[in-house]
Design an enzyme around this catalytic site. Structure first.
Site, short mmCIF file in Angstrom:
data_model
loop_
_atom_site.label_atom_id
_atom_site.label_comp_id
_atom_site.label_asym_id
_atom_site.label_seq_id
_atom_site.Cartn_x
_atom_site.Cartn_y
_atom_site.Cartn_z
CG ASN A 49 -0.74 -0.12 2.56
OD1 ASN A 49 -0.37 -1.41 2.94
ND2 ASN A 49 -0.91 0.81 3.19
CG ASP A 50 -0.17 4.14 2.79
OD1 ASP A 50 -1.24 3.64 2.36
OD2 ASP A 50 -0.21 4.76 3.79
CD1 TRP A 74 -2.26 -3.02 4.91
CD2 TRP A 74 -3.07 -4.28 6.86
NE1 TRP A 74 -1.81 -2.43 6.05
CE2 TRP A 74 -2.23 -3.11 7.33
CE3 TRP A 74 -3.22 -5.08 7.98
CZ2 TRP A 74 -1.89 -2.78 8.63
CZ3 TRP A 74 -3.12 -4.92 9.24
CH2 TRP A 74 -2.43 -3.83 9.54
CD GLU A 232 -5.45 6.33 6.94
OE1 GLU A 232 -5.77 5.42 7.86
OE2 GLU A 232 -5.81 6.16 5.70
C1 FRU Z 1 -3.20 4.50 4.66
C2 FRU Z 1 -2.74 3.83 6.03
C3 FRU Z 1 -1.81 4.46 6.79
C4 FRU Z 1 -1.10 3.62 7.86
C5 FRU Z 1 -0.90 2.47 6.60
C6 FRU Z 1 -1.01 1.10 7.14
O1 FRU Z 1 -3.57 3.78 3.67
O2 FRU Z 1 -4.00 3.20 6.66
O3 FRU Z 1 -2.73 5.64 7.47
O4 FRU Z 1 0.16 3.90 8.41
O5 FRU Z 1 -2.14 2.62 5.63
O6 FRU Z 1 -0.56 0.14 6.38
#
Ligand code: FRU
Length: 471
Positions: A49-50, A74, A232
């Site tokens: 993800n991010d 995840w 976030e």
């Molecule tokens: C955003 C998020 C962040 C967090 C991460 C966890 O997509 O929810 O806030 O740090 O992903 O993977």
């Protein structure tokens, strides 16, 4: 692609010299290589993800990212790592940060400690310092609220190996459930570090002399901006508009509550004195009006001679990210974009422009018949008030990009595999708010489309999954 309904000044460019990477399977699933992008970053295998820790150092752009190597959904978060010298070709490197006894390694940022304020390096060999959120899964399971806090780690070898600071956490949890995603930056005016942190429905701003001792200066946003979900992955940086006027831009991702439902990134424009951010108005603005650009942040330490503010987002949406029909890998990043602040007739705009380096992978073509494969770029100039482009394949899947005087829209209702999620089949509409469309740059890459209006006045990023290649 067949029969574009818009034919004015049509220029096509096709992708050259990019072949999909070899894939490694982590789970027994059908092959999904048709969806693997050719010119967007994806993990070799597993869940991503991010984008995290975007930083430039000594000729390399570093892309760290939220990574779970053992599954395609995840899980316990690591920081994956890749480097690039041109933002286009990425080299995969070993995992940079692993979960430890303090918890999973959630999102965060990185910066070069040029003045050796931390004492971790020297001025000759400054440390690359990462600041991230620790997320303690045991605390979460036990239904406490203080299971997220901030830690730092450093590298003295260009991000290849990392040492976690033995004084972690550097910012303990103040008994708030959502307390995460630190973005650090050196403020050359105040000669100290700034930090912006997402805290449930607002951000906190902190200062520090050394990245270890932090002082909370202010809070921003509880009563401004979009609040359909938790805040976030914030960012805060200075940009100068075309008239030389300096402003500060704050990015804040929210989930849910985006303009197409689910995840999206809003931004604020204002002033910042090193401790307090003052917005210039209460307008809600979005970095990207598509459904699939989330948690995007910008690079630290891009050299002054370059001067660009470079952005990468995660090309998905928490509404369905974990069930999109790819199996060996899940999620890609957006193409890197330059963010530019422009004061226009319709107000301030944060424009997103594909980085110039992208041009190196496309060759100029003028003949529609030359388009082949499902990875290409279309450039369309228009003086029409309405028009559009439709992508098709042999079995009747379609994706339409349409515009009129008021809206740009992407229709993916009939775009092949759509029913894995109730909300995936949809028409996404972006209000033009006075922007007159004169050009569309459309980047298509097997399972994604990014549409740039007037080279960046407005952007829409969407995923789609045709059952057969575009024809
Ligand atoms: C955003 C998020 C962040 C967090 C991460 C966890 O997509 O929810 O806030 O740090 O992903 O993977």
């Amino acid at each position: 692609m067949r029969n574009p309904t818009l034919t004015i000044g049509l220029v096509l460019t096709i992708l050259i010299g990019c072949t999909p990477k070899t894939q490694e399977s982590v789970v027994e699933q059908p092959s999904d290589s048709q969806y693997r992008p050719a010119y967007h970053f994806t993990p070799e295998s597993g869940w991503m993800n991010d984008p995290n820790g975007l930083v430039y150092y000594d000729g390399e752009y570093h892309l760290f990212y939220q990574y779970y190597p053992d599954s395609n959904v995840w899980g316990p978060m690591h920081w994956g790592h890749a480097v690039s010298t041109d933002l286009v070709q990425w080299e995969h490197l070993p995992i940079a940060l692993y979960p430890d006894s303090l918890g999973y390694i959630f999102s965060g940022s990185a910066a070069i400690d040029w003045k050796n304020t931390t004492g971790f390096g020297t001025e000759e060999n400054p440390a690359m310092v990462a600041m991230y959120t620790y997320h303690d899964p045991i605390g979460e399971r036990n239904e406490t609220v203080d299971f997220q806090y901030q830690g730092i780690a450093y590298s003295l070898d260009k991000g290849r190996t990392w040492t976690k600071y033995n004084g972690n956490p550097v910012i303990p949890n103040p008994w708030i459930r959502d307390f995460r995603d630190p973005k650090v930056s050196w403020n050359s005016e105040t000669e100290e570090w700034n930090l912006i942190l997402a805290v449930k429905d607002h951000v906190n701003l902190y200062t520090s002399p050394d990245l270890k001792e932090w002082t909370k200066e202010s809070e921003f946003g509880a009563d401004l901006g979009a609040h359909g979900g938790v805040w976030e992955c914030p960012d805060l940086f200075k940009l100068t508009d075309q008239n030389g006027v300096a402003k500060w831009v704050m990015l804040v991702s929210i989930n849910p509550g985006g303009p197409q439902g689910g995840s999206a990134t809003q931004y604020f424009i204002g002033d910042f004195d090193g401790s307090v951010f003052t917005p210039m108005d209460s307008v809600i603005r979005w970095v990207d009006y598509g459904a699939d650009n989330y948690a995007g942040v910008t690079f630290s330490d891009v050299p002054k001679e370059d001067g660009r503010r470079l952005f990468i987002g995660w090309m998905s949406n928490w509404q369905y990210a974990q069930i999109v029909p790819t199996y060996e890998w899940r999620s890609a990043m957006t193409i890197p974009r330059e963010l530019v602040l422009q004061n226009t007739d319709v107000g301030y705009l944060l424009r997103s422009i594909p980085v110039i380096e992208m041009k190196s992978i496309f060759s100029e073509q003028t003949d529609l018949a030359n388009v082949s494969g499902s990875s290409f770029k279309l450039e369309v100039d228009t003086d029409s008030e309405q028009g559009g482009i439709t992508l098709y394949n042999e079995v009747g899947d379609s994706l339409s990009i349409l515009f009129d005087e008021n809206y740009l829209s992407i229709n993916r209702e009939n775009a092949g595999l759509v029913n894995f999620s109730e909300v995936f089949p949809a028409i996404h509409r972006a209000p033009l708010n006075g922007i007159v469309i004169i050009s569309l740059d459309v980047y298509v890459d097997n399972s994604s489309v990014e549409v740039f209006v007037n080279n960046g006045d407005l952007v829409m990023t969407d995923l789609f999954f045709f059952t057969e290649p575009i024809s």
